[in-house]
Motif scaffolding. Sequence first.
Motif, short mmCIF file in Angstrom:
data_model
loop_
_atom_site.label_atom_id
_atom_site.label_comp_id
_atom_site.label_asym_id
_atom_site.label_seq_id
_atom_site.Cartn_x
_atom_site.Cartn_y
_atom_site.Cartn_z
N ILE A 127 0.88 -1.28 -0.04
CA ILE A 127 0.08 0.17 0.04
C ILE A 127 0.69 1.33 0.02
O ILE A 127 0.64 2.29 -0.83
N ARG A 128 1.94 1.15 0.78
CA ARG A 128 2.80 2.31 0.90
C ARG A 128 3.50 2.64 -0.59
O ARG A 128 3.50 3.85 -0.99
N GLN A 129 3.78 1.62 -1.11
CA GLN A 129 4.16 1.97 -2.35
C GLN A 129 3.39 2.40 -3.50
O GLN A 129 3.91 2.83 -4.70
N MET A 130 2.22 2.21 -3.24
CA MET A 130 1.10 2.75 -4.10
C MET A 130 0.60 4.21 -3.91
O MET A 130 0.11 4.81 -4.64
N CYS A 131 1.21 4.62 -2.71
CA CYS A 131 0.95 6.05 -2.31
C CYS A 131 1.69 6.98 -3.05
O CYS A 131 2.71 7.08 -3.57
N LYS A 132 0.91 7.88 -3.59
CA LYS A 132 1.29 9.06 -4.39
C LYS A 132 1.51 10.30 -3.71
O LYS A 132 2.22 11.23 -4.03
N LYS A 133 1.16 10.34 -2.41
CA LYS A 133 1.28 11.60 -1.72
C LYS A 133 1.50 11.32 -0.21
O LYS A 133 1.17 10.15 0.41
N TYR A 218 -17.44 2.17 -1.75
CA TYR A 218 -17.31 2.83 -3.12
C TYR A 218 -17.54 4.50 -2.89
O TYR A 218 -16.48 5.35 -3.20
N THR A 219 -18.53 4.83 -2.16
CA THR A 219 -18.70 6.35 -2.09
C THR A 219 -17.88 6.89 -1.09
O THR A 219 -17.38 8.05 -1.33
N ALA A 220 -17.22 6.08 -0.22
CA ALA A 220 -16.13 6.79 1.08
C ALA A 220 -14.78 6.96 0.26
O ALA A 220 -14.07 7.88 0.74
N LEU A 221 -14.64 6.22 -0.70
CA LEU A 221 -13.15 6.52 -1.59
C LEU A 221 -13.02 7.76 -2.15
O LEU A 221 -14.28 7.80 -3.03
N LYS A 222 -11.94 8.26 -2.22
CA LYS A 222 -11.83 9.32 -3.18
C LYS A 222 -11.71 8.79 -4.63
O LYS A 222 -11.35 7.70 -4.65
N PRO A 223 -12.15 9.51 -5.49
CA PRO A 223 -11.89 8.85 -6.94
C PRO A 223 -10.41 8.75 -7.31
O PRO A 223 -9.61 9.35 -6.81
N GLY A 224 -10.24 7.47 -7.55
CA GLY A 224 -8.82 6.97 -7.89
C GLY A 224 -8.18 6.34 -6.65
O GLY A 224 -7.15 5.54 -6.66
N GLY A 225 -8.95 6.24 -5.53
CA GLY A 225 -8.71 5.60 -4.46
C GLY A 225 -8.75 3.93 -4.60
O GLY A 225 -9.64 3.65 -5.60
N TYR A 226 -7.95 3.24 -3.58
CA TYR A 226 -8.00 1.99 -3.91
C TYR A 226 -8.64 1.05 -2.62
O TYR A 226 -8.39 1.55 -1.49
N LEU A 227 -9.61 -0.08 -3.04
CA LEU A 227 -9.80 -0.88 -1.99
C LEU A 227 -8.95 -2.32 -1.99
O LEU A 227 -8.64 -2.62 -3.23
N PHE A 228 -8.67 -2.72 -0.81
CA PHE A 228 -7.57 -3.75 -0.67
C PHE A 228 -8.74 -5.03 0.05
O PHE A 228 -9.15 -4.64 1.19
N ILE A 229 -8.77 -5.99 -0.44
CA ILE A 229 -9.67 -7.10 0.25
C ILE A 229 -8.91 -8.38 0.38
O ILE A 229 -7.95 -8.54 -0.51
N GLU A 230 -8.96 -9.08 1.55
CA GLU A 230 -8.44 -10.46 1.77
C GLU A 230 -9.67 -11.27 2.38
O GLU A 230 -10.28 -10.93 3.32
N THR A 231 -9.72 -12.29 1.70
CA THR A 231 -11.15 -13.16 2.03
C THR A 231 -10.73 -14.29 1.67
O THR A 231 -9.84 -14.91 0.50
N ILE A 333 -7.95 -14.95 -1.35
CA ILE A 333 -7.80 -14.31 -2.18
C ILE A 333 -7.51 -12.65 -1.82
O ILE A 333 -7.95 -12.43 -0.89
N PHE A 334 -6.47 -12.25 -2.61
CA PHE A 334 -5.94 -11.05 -2.29
C PHE A 334 -6.22 -10.00 -3.38
O PHE A 334 -6.05 -10.34 -4.63
N VAL A 335 -7.31 -8.99 -3.25
CA VAL A 335 -7.55 -8.20 -4.23
C VAL A 335 -7.36 -6.93 -4.07
O VAL A 335 -7.52 -6.23 -2.98
N ILE A 336 -7.03 -6.07 -5.18
CA ILE A 336 -7.05 -4.56 -5.33
C ILE A 336 -7.82 -4.14 -6.31
O ILE A 336 -7.88 -4.80 -7.29
N ALA A 337 -8.71 -3.27 -5.97
CA ALA A 337 -9.67 -2.66 -6.97
C ALA A 337 -9.71 -1.26 -6.82
O ALA A 337 -9.47 -0.61 -5.70
N GLN A 338 -9.94 -0.45 -7.85
CA GLN A 338 -9.94 1.05 -7.76
C GLN A 338 -11.05 1.87 -8.21
O GLN A 338 -11.80 1.09 -9.06
N LYS A 339 -11.42 2.79 -7.62
CA LYS A 339 -12.46 3.70 -7.79
C LYS A 339 -12.23 4.67 -9.21
O LYS A 339 -11.41 5.33 -9.01
#
Length: 339
Positions: A127-133, A218-231, A333-339
């Motif tokens: 996650i840290r590596q995906m951080c742009k700011k 989805y609504t809570a994420l900023k546009p371009g923000g990422y959701l990480f799931i493990e299940t 499953i490890f999932v990354i998804a972007q808004k």
Amino acid sequence: MSQRINFLKHNNNNTIGRLDLNMPEQNFYELSQSAFKQRPDCAYCHIPGDKIGPIYQPNFFTFPVGKVSVEKDLYNNINLRKCKQCGLLYKDAVVMVEVQAQIYKESNHRYNYKATNKYITRKVEIIRQMCKKENSHLLDIGCHTGDFLKLARAAGFKTSGADYSDTAYLGHEAVVSESFYKGLIEEVQFPDNCFDFITAWDVFEHLYDVSNALKKIYTALKPGGYLFIETGDVSSFGARLRSPNNWWYVCGLGHFNFFDIGCIRRILGDAGFDGITAERVRHKSIGDLNLLEYGQQLCKSMAFSVSPKAYKYIMGLMSKSGGGTAFPCKDHIFVIAQK
Ligand SMILES: [Zn+2]
């Protein structure tokens, strides 16, 4: 006397509501019909799915305590169903949130995301590596005792947490630099376009309503923000070893929804997410085992697979719970998804 006694009681002399933190293993919860609610419809599509048979529960365990007993007639009537539309496997009767919260509260259960666990620290690093700011805002849903938030905060994130348990709420100030949202994710009001990252480790299998939860996220994420799931991955080798109905993960009291990679991609795409990547991974509990521990886990899980009843009996002789033991493979499953 609390009303909760109707659906949750101990078979030792503890009264409900009393914490016996020195002996959490001694607590044994007996759940009756009133602890469950029917849920015949898919947790995402809200249409009835096809029954694919009852859950086989050699020891209906839950994570906080290790031991929960459910009236036999009752669990024979809990079926695994499959949704025709999205492919989700789900239980058609689920333990009510009040019961689950009470068990979490009394058991002194910890989230157990240790800073020494390489598998966990790797997640923070991804996650840290995906951080742009600087000072990106991370919300951990199902944050429980906040062990992951502690790591995220130490890595420089602004942190917020969400959880329905009192245990989580009581400890939140130590792990949250911004806000704590108490309640079910399906019901919490998050601010719109607020978070750069939302993490949900071992959460989606517990959701009462996957569709509502994803709308909130989805609504809570900023546009371009990422959701990480493990299940859990219901099409993994571990799950298919004895059939999903017998998978230890499905036997877990608080686990209601069972995804595979195709299903979770379909659902996230339908919910509006883009750039979805999903891979099979080991769970944190086995991602960090040394060779000896791995061997022990393998032997235990094979014994469990051959005969859950015999396994439970032998573990009982050693005063252990005999709850299902994970076959040490990539069953998540490890999932990354972007808004
Ligand atoms: Zn569905």
